[in-house]
Design an enzyme around this catalytic site. Sequence first.
Site, PDB file in Angstrom:
ATOM      1  CB  SER A  54       5.802   3.345   0.656  1.00  0.00           C
ATOM      2  OG  SER A  54       5.187   2.717  -0.455  1.00  0.00           O
ATOM      3  NE  ARG A  55      10.449   0.981   5.289  1.00  0.00           N
ATOM      4  CZ  ARG A  55      10.344  -0.301   4.913  1.00  0.00           C
ATOM      5  NH1 ARG A  55      10.739  -0.676   3.715  1.00  0.00           N
ATOM      6  NH2 ARG A  55       9.845  -1.205   5.727  1.00  0.00           N
TER       7      ARG A  55
ATOM      8  CD  GLN B 298      10.182  -7.738  -2.487  1.00  0.00           C
ATOM      9  OE1 GLN B 298      10.068  -7.708  -1.273  1.00  0.00           O
ATOM     10  NE2 GLN B 298       9.468  -6.948  -3.266  1.00  0.00           N
TER      11      GLN B 298
ATOM     12  N   GLY C 175       0.811  -1.219   0.000  1.00  0.00           N
ATOM     13  CA  GLY C 175       0.000   0.000   0.000  1.00  0.00           C
ATOM     14  C   GLY C 175       0.836   1.257   0.000  1.00  0.00           C
ATOM     15  CE1 TYR C 176       0.704   7.344   2.728  1.00  0.00           C
ATOM     16  CE2 TYR C 176       2.856   7.612   1.724  1.00  0.00           C
ATOM     17  CZ  TYR C 176       1.768   8.134   2.397  1.00  0.00           C
ATOM     18  OH  TYR C 176       1.756   9.469   2.724  1.00  0.00           O
TER      19      TYR C 176
ATOM     20  CG  HIS D 159       3.248   0.628  -5.577  1.00  0.00           C
ATOM     21  ND1 HIS D 159       3.423   1.689  -4.720  1.00  0.00           N
ATOM     22  CD2 HIS D 159       3.800  -0.449  -4.960  1.00  0.00           C
ATOM     23  CE1 HIS D 159       4.044   1.283  -3.631  1.00  0.00           C
ATOM     24  NE2 HIS D 159       4.290  -0.010  -3.740  1.00  0.00           N
TER      25      HIS D 159
END
Length: 283
Positions: free
Chosen positions: A182-183, A149, A27-28, A33
């Site tokens: 997002s961070r 990842q 999210g966020y 994304h």
Amino acid sequence: MKVVTTRAEVREERARLGRLGFVPTMGYLHDGHLSLVRRAKEECGHVAVSIFVNPTQFGPGEDLASYPRDPERDLALLEEAGVDLVWLPQPGDVYPSGFATTVEVDGVTDVLEGASRPGHFAGVATVVSVLLGVVRPDVLFVGQKDLQQSVVLRRLAADLALVDEVVVCPTGREADGLARSSRNAYLDAEDRQAATVLSRALRAGRAAYDAGERDAETLRRTIREVVEGDPRAEIDYVSLADPETLVELDGPVDKAAASLAVRIGRPRLLDNTLLHEADPGLG
Ligand code: PAF
């Protein structure tokens, strides 16, 4: 766009969709994304997105409680992007009572993020296994921004035959080169300016490689020196590794993934580039 919570609802809605691309998120959402969503829609015709801040991939003292959340805005963006199905589970829908399975991917998880964040990739591999098992997409779309990842998830998908294909999409960047994350929301104004040091450092590495430099240590040092030039930047690692195994390279290199983790103010920021491939976003 259908928004559902339980595993059973996901299965029921998924059965109505044909070829399906899947974008798992916490999210966020930002344009990084959304570029995965657009690509999935384009390539598969239908797209499903999950929004779940996965507790098992956060270590003690990390930002699970404060991780930025805005589900209403996320849903509006996904609707606008033409998403077919959103899975917005409660923790008990992903990890039902009695859940006792952990998925570990060996080797590629020992280094870089895996070394700095013990248990992180077991959390990622476990949750993505559940998400894939429930959604049953044809293609998984992930971002190159989280290079390790993407390597872990390709291994996982191939080993456990969880999805036919994993597509790794280019890193989305702000106009000044900062990789979207997002961070980034944690950066204050001065740290936000300093954060461009990651992409500037990678650009310096690319410039050296493009000019013919092939010595691993020299390339690594070129990147490190740019980061060290910024007093706000605290290096966790600067890596020049094999893009498949993520083993650090020595001597002359051919294919090489340059990646770095740097704390600037509150957040620990990641970025990377594959030196042997064009990276138009980075310039
Ligand atoms: O990249 C992320 O946002 C997460 O690690 C993922 C893949 C959604 C798993 O929680």
